[in-house]
Structures are given as structure tokens and as C-alpha cells.
Design an enzyme around this catalytic site. Structure first.
Site, PDB file in Angstrom:
ATOM      1  N   THR A  34       0.816  -1.213   0.000  1.00 49.88           N
ATOM      2  CA  THR A  34       0.000   0.000   0.000  1.00 49.88           C
ATOM      3  C   THR A  34       0.854   1.269   0.000  1.00 49.88           C
ATOM      4  O   THR A  34       1.856   1.341   0.713  1.00 49.88           O
ATOM      5  CB  THR A  34      -0.906   0.017   1.258  1.00 49.88           C
ATOM      6  OG1 THR A  34      -1.646  -1.196   1.294  1.00 49.88           O
ATOM      7  CG2 THR A  34      -1.860   1.197   1.256  1.00 49.88           C
ATOM      8  N   PHE A  39       0.727   2.296   6.088  1.00 52.54           N
ATOM      9  CA  PHE A  39      -0.068   1.273   6.791  1.00 52.54           C
ATOM     10  C   PHE A  39       0.640  -0.085   6.847  1.00 52.54           C
ATOM     11  O   PHE A  39      -0.027  -1.116   6.752  1.00 52.54           O
ATOM     12  CB  PHE A  39      -1.433   1.070   6.111  1.00 52.54           C
ATOM     13  CG  PHE A  39      -2.368   2.247   6.171  1.00 52.54           C
ATOM     14  CD1 PHE A  39      -2.516   2.984   7.335  1.00 52.54           C
ATOM     15  CD2 PHE A  39      -3.118   2.608   5.064  1.00 52.54           C
ATOM     16  CE1 PHE A  39      -3.398   4.059   7.394  1.00 52.54           C
ATOM     17  CE2 PHE A  39      -4.009   3.684   5.107  1.00 52.54           C
ATOM     18  CZ  PHE A  39      -4.150   4.413   6.282  1.00 52.54           C
ATOM     19  N   THR A  79       2.133  -3.207   8.355  1.00 47.13           N
ATOM     20  CA  THR A  79       2.138  -3.964   9.611  1.00 47.13           C
ATOM     21  C   THR A  79       3.558  -4.421   9.938  1.00 47.13           C
ATOM     22  O   THR A  79       4.272  -4.904   9.047  1.00 47.13           O
ATOM     23  CB  THR A  79       1.199  -5.192   9.479  1.00 47.13           C
ATOM     24  OG1 THR A  79      -0.121  -4.706   9.236  1.00 47.13           O
ATOM     25  CG2 THR A  79       1.207  -6.031  10.747  1.00 47.13           C
ATOM     26  N   ASP A 137      -4.179 -14.999  -2.411  1.00 48.79           N
ATOM     27  CA  ASP A 137      -4.997 -16.219  -2.443  1.00 48.79           C
ATOM     28  C   ASP A 137      -4.811 -17.022  -1.156  1.00 48.79           C
ATOM     29  O   ASP A 137      -5.720 -17.707  -0.696  1.00 48.79           O
ATOM     30  CB  ASP A 137      -4.609 -17.103  -3.643  1.00 48.79           C
ATOM     31  CG  ASP A 137      -5.155 -16.545  -4.948  1.00 48.79           C
ATOM     32  OD1 ASP A 137      -6.186 -15.852  -4.911  1.00 48.79           O
ATOM     33  OD2 ASP A 137      -4.532 -16.807  -6.002  1.00 48.79           O
ATOM     34  N   ARG A 182      -5.381 -14.180   2.430  1.00 46.87           N
ATOM     35  CA  ARG A 182      -6.762 -13.795   2.766  1.00 46.87           C
ATOM     36  C   ARG A 182      -7.465 -14.908   3.541  1.00 46.87           C
ATOM     37  O   ARG A 182      -8.376 -14.644   4.328  1.00 46.87           O
ATOM     38  CB  ARG A 182      -7.538 -13.447   1.482  1.00 46.87           C
ATOM     39  CG  ARG A 182      -7.135 -12.092   0.944  1.00 46.87           C
ATOM     40  CD  ARG A 182      -7.779 -11.715  -0.373  1.00 46.87           C
ATOM     41  NE  ARG A 182      -7.388 -10.366  -0.745  1.00 46.87           N
ATOM     42  CZ  ARG A 182      -7.599  -9.821  -1.926  1.00 46.87           C
ATOM     43  NH1 ARG A 182      -8.196 -10.518  -2.887  1.00 46.87           N
ATOM     44  NH2 ARG A 182      -7.213  -8.587  -2.169  1.00 46.87           N
ATOM     45  N   GLN A 198     -35.969 -15.356  25.917  1.00 49.23           N
ATOM     46  CA  GLN A 198     -35.931 -15.957  24.576  1.00 49.23           C
ATOM     47  C   GLN A 198     -35.148 -15.091  23.582  1.00 49.23           C
ATOM     48  O   GLN A 198     -34.448 -15.603  22.705  1.00 49.23           O
ATOM     49  CB  GLN A 198     -37.345 -16.201  24.051  1.00 49.23           C
ATOM     50  CG  GLN A 198     -37.312 -17.109  22.827  1.00 49.23           C
ATOM     51  CD  GLN A 198     -38.684 -17.387  22.273  1.00 49.23           C
ATOM     52  OE1 GLN A 198     -39.537 -16.500  22.210  1.00 49.23           O
ATOM     53  NE2 GLN A 198     -38.909 -18.620  21.865  1.00 49.23           N
ATOM     54  N   GLY A 233     -24.219  -5.520  27.927  1.00 46.91           N
ATOM     55  CA  GLY A 233     -24.703  -4.213  28.366  1.00 46.91           C
ATOM     56  C   GLY A 233     -23.548  -3.260  28.619  1.00 46.91           C
ATOM     57  O   GLY A 233     -22.554  -3.264  27.883  1.00 46.91           O
ATOM     58  N   GLU A 260      -5.774  -6.446   3.599  1.00 49.54           N
ATOM     59  CA  GLU A 260      -5.737  -7.564   2.642  1.00 49.54           C
ATOM     60  C   GLU A 260      -6.915  -7.507   1.663  1.00 49.54           C
ATOM     61  O   GLU A 260      -7.395  -8.544   1.211  1.00 49.54           O
ATOM     62  CB  GLU A 260      -5.766  -8.905   3.371  1.00 49.54           C
ATOM     63  CG  GLU A 260      -4.537  -9.185   4.205  1.00 49.54           C
ATOM     64  CD  GLU A 260      -3.347  -9.493   3.325  1.00 49.54           C
ATOM     65  OE1 GLU A 260      -2.452  -8.625   3.292  1.00 49.54           O
ATOM     66  OE2 GLU A 260      -3.306 -10.542   2.687  1.00 49.54           O
ATOM     67  N   THR A 283     -10.368  -4.690   1.015  1.00 47.56           N
ATOM     68  CA  THR A 283     -11.597  -4.338   1.752  1.00 47.56           C
ATOM     69  C   THR A 283     -12.724  -5.305   1.380  1.00 47.56           C
ATOM     70  O   THR A 283     -12.614  -6.073   0.415  1.00 47.56           O
ATOM     71  CB  THR A 283     -12.049  -2.909   1.382  1.00 47.56           C
ATOM     72  OG1 THR A 283     -12.344  -2.900  -0.025  1.00 47.56           O
ATOM     73  CG2 THR A 283     -10.978  -1.883   1.702  1.00 47.56           C
TER      74      THR A 283
END
Ligand code: FAD
Length: 383
Positions: free
Chosen positions: A126, A156, A158, A242, A245, A281, A341, A365, A367
Site C-alpha cells: 500500500t 499502513f 504492519t 490467495d 486472505r 428468549q 450491556g 488484505e 476491503t
């Protein structure tokens, strides 16, 4: 058709589960999350036990297993802790390009130490102006005698600030049309004069991984650092996707399962209106929907991995697995927060971290839109 794991795969799954349960301590994870640091000690242990690079050949520190076994390890790690799991899963990022296209010498020098826990790898595709569309790169590599001279920048990336080397996608021929036929992958070592990197800044999740901007200013790299064939880099990256991903889809699967596990335990214990939450439920239906989505994602991810190991390369299925598992991770982690919650919103209860970590699955990898483009492209006979 047999949907069961074989004996080896069951053993690997259990070993990965037990290792993660024993080593991914919650307090240590929260410390790495707060300080944004890579879990180095845990990574070293994972390497010693053969989990990282399990899919490499034995000669390069692996165990000769396939993508399926790598998926099982990734899933279990991310299920136990999304942050540590993802950081470990990305510790060998892009190394599969070397595995597939590198020379024996390159593999010995750069792949073996990754499996041994001595090196971290990274992949730089990228650029600031080229994200989803990597058909044209601004980063150039010009051959000058025995060297390439690299100029440009990546973003970007990694492991960028902590990796020992980066596999850089460069434009080596800027005249050829279409432009992607003039790209090559070149390995640049940390410390090469003119190569600098800096953290991109605060991000939403995966805080235990470094994400960096790389800059190349007349970086001289020996021609022996070309990985694969000159001007075939674009195709090599697509072939890598291939496989990679599927691993990202496995991260997503583990994150979804981990968020679900926590929600299930919580609703069995929490009482409101004189009843356990699990007795309502609506809670039961939420659990049923979450579990169904996870199981559907698992079927897709395992099938994509199994296909890959049978040498049936199927970009449509791989994209389906990544797109669907990524969506499920975000949806399940969201619902897990809802079930907890207010407590779900707190760092201490972990599911909010799973939620933040899940979102990247729909971005890196490729979008989710790019995955759908691939799926549709195959359906319409355009790919
Ligand atoms: C934390 C993190 C880690 C990363 N790690 C790496 C790494 O190690 N190595 C690396 O090379 N990159 C890495 N990336 C980059 C990542 O792969 C890109 O961010 C991603 O591919 C999207 O590119 P972009 O950000 O430029 O978005 P853009 O390509 O500008 O896309 C923006 C939006 O437009 C949509 N869009 C674009 N094109 C189309 C189209 N044709 N049809 C429909 N929609 C479209 C996208 O889906 C997206 O929603 C990382 C990113 C992050 C955030």
C-alpha cells in the site's frame, strides 16, 4: 465428503488452544493493549513450539503442514485473545511470498529466522495514493549495475517499525502497459541507508501490532534481493493474497468465536428481573444467530483452506471466506457487547477490544468491497 479434522489437525488445534489458554494472560494482554506493544515473549514461545510458520517446510523451520493447519492455529489464538492472536498471526506477514518465490538462499536467510522467532517480516504494497488499486506504484526501483535504487514511500505497513525486513512492491518498468506488468518485489533490510519508518499514529484496534509509514530515499539494494521474477511482482502479490486472505479470514473466525464465548458465559451468570439473561428468549435467539453465523463462516474458511492445500486455487471462495468471516466477526462482536450491556463497553470485559480488533478484517488484505468485486468478477466471467 468428510467434514472432520484428521488426527494431526485435532492435535494441532488442541495444542494451539492449550498454549493460548496457558500463555495469553488477560492482564498481560491488557498491558500490551494499553502500551501498544508487540507481545514479544509470547511470540518467542509460540515460535519455539512451532506454531509460527507451521506451514513452512521443515528445512525452513516449519512442520511441513498446510494452510489448513495454519488456519487452526490462527483461529485458536485469536479466539483466546484477539490482540495477541492477531499480532502473532501477522508476525510472519508476507513471508509466504518468499516461501513461494524466493531462492533457497533467501529462504535460509529470511524465512528460517522468522519461524525460529529471530526475525519479524513485513510486506509493503500500500502507498498513500494506491490502496485498493495497486496496479500502479509510485515507489520505483531502478537497476544500476548490481543494485536497485529504490525511491518512494509505503503506508499502513504492519510490523513496519519492528520488522527485520520488508518485501516492497516497486515499479521496475514505468514504460510498460498495463503498468502492473512492470512491478517487482524487492527485499529491503532494516537499517539499509535511506530506509526510514515511523508509526502512522493512534488506531482503532490491533494495538499490539505496529503500523508504519516507510520511506525510501535512494536506498541501494543488491539485485540478489529481487524476490521471484523481475516485473512479475503484481502477480506474485495476487498469488500471495490467495493464501493470506484465508489466514485473515481465520483471524476473523477466531475473533468471532472468542467474542461469542465471552457473551455466552456472561448471559449464563447475569441475573436481571429475577432471571438469568440466558433465560430470555430474545437472548437465546441472539446466541443462536451468532453461533449459526460463526459456523457458516467456519465452513467457508475451512473449505477455502482445504481447497488451497489441494492446489485448487479459487479466488472466489477465498474472497467469500474473507468477506463473510470479516462481516461475522464485526456483527458477532457487536452483539456480544450488547449482551454484556454497560460492562461490554468496558476494556476490562474484553468484548469491546474484540469488536475494535474485528473491524480491520474488513479493511486490510483487500476491503470487503474488493472481495465482492472479486466474487462478482468470477461470477461474471471477467476474472
Ligand atoms: C491497521 C492496518 C494494517 C495494514 N497492513 C498492511 C500491510 O502490512 N501491508 C500493506 O501493504 N498494506 C496494509 N494495510 C493497508 C490496507 O490493505 C489498505 O488500507 C486497504 O487495502 C484499503 O486501501 P485504502 O486504505 O487506500 O482505501 P481505498 O482504496 O482508498 O478505499 C476507500 C474505500 O473505497 C472503496 N473502494 C475502492 N476501490 C473500490 C472499487 N473498485 N469498488 C468499490 N469500492 C471501492 C474501498 O472498499 C473503501 O471502502 C493496512 C491497513 C491498516 C489500516
Amino acid at each position: 465428503m468428510d467434514f472432520r479434522l484428521n488426527k494431526d489437525q485435532e492435535a494441532i488445534q488442541k495444542a494451539a488452544h492449550d498454549f493460548a489458554k496457558g500463555e495469553f494472560d488477560k492482564e498481560i494482554a491488557l498491558e500490551h493493549e494499553r502500551t501498544h506493544t508487540f507481545p514479544k515473549n509470547i511470540w518467542k514461545k509460540a515460535c519455539e513450539l512451532g506454531f509460527i510458520g507451521i506451514h513452512y517446510p521443515e528445512a525452513f523451520g516449519g512442520q511441513d503442514y498446510g494452510v489448513m493447519e495454519n488456519v487452526l492455529v490462527t483461529e485458536e489464538f485469536c479466539r483466546q485473545d484477539s490482540g495477541i492472536g492477531i499480532a502473532l498471526s501477522l508476525s510472519d506477514f508476507a513471508s509466504e511470498i518468499l516461501l513461494r518465490c524466493g531462492t533457497e538462499e533467501q529462504k535460509k536467510k529470511y524465512l528460517l529466522p522468522v519461524a525460529q522467532g529471530k526475525m519479524l517480516s513485513s510486506g509493503g504494497f500500500t502507498e498513500p495514493d494506491h490502496g485498493s488499486d495497486i496496479t500502479l506504484m509510485n515507489t520505483t526501483a531502478v537497476k544500476n549495475g548490481d543494485y536497485y535504487v529504490i525511491n518512494g514511500g509505503k503506508t499502513f505497513i504492519t510490523n513496519g517499525t519492528i520488522s527485520d525486513y520488508v518485501l516492497v512492491l516497486c515499479q521496475t518498468d514505468d514504460q510498460v502497459k498495463p503498468s502492473y506488468r512492470g512491478q517487482s518485489i524487492i527485499l529491503v533490510e532494516k537499517g539499509a541507508p535511506g530506509y526510514t519508518c515511523a508509526d502512522v499514529g493512534e488506531k482503532m484496534g490491533i494495538k499490539m501490532t505496529s503500523t508504519a509509514e516507510l520511506s525510501f530515499n535512494n536506498v541501494k539494494v543488491p539485485v540478489a534481493h529481487l524476490v521471484g521474477k523481475e516485473n512479475r511482482g503484481f502477480y506474485q502479490v495476487l498469488e500471495f493474497f490467495d493464501e493470506s486472505r484465508i489466514e485473515i479470514a481465520a483471524q476473523a473466525l477466531g475473533v468471532a468465536q472468542g467474542a461469542f464465548d465471552r457473551a455466552l458465559a456472561y448471559v449464563k451468570g447475569r441475573t436481571q428481573f429475577g432471571k438469568k439473561l440466558a433465560e430470555f428468549q430474545i437472548t437465546q435467539h441472539k446466541l443462536a444467530e451468532m453461533a449459526t453465523k460463526i459456523e457458516t463462516a467456519r465452513l467457508l474458511v475451512y473449505k477455502a483452506a482445504w481447497n488451497y492445500d489441494q492446489k485448487i486455487v479459487d479466488p472466489k471462495l477465498t474472497s467469500m471466506a474473507k468477506y463473510y468471516a470479516g462481516r461475522v466477526a464485526v456483527e458477532v462482536a457487536d452483539e456480544a457487547i450488547q449482551l454484556l450491556g454497560g460492562y461490554g463497553y468496558m476494556l476490562e470485559y474484553e468484548v469491546e477490544r474484540f469488536y475494535r480488533d474485528a473491524k480491520i478484517m474488513e479493511i486490510y488484505e483487500g476491503t470487503r468491497e474488493i472481495q465482492k468485486n472479486t466474487i462478482a468478477g468470477v461470477l461474471l466471467g471477467k476474472l
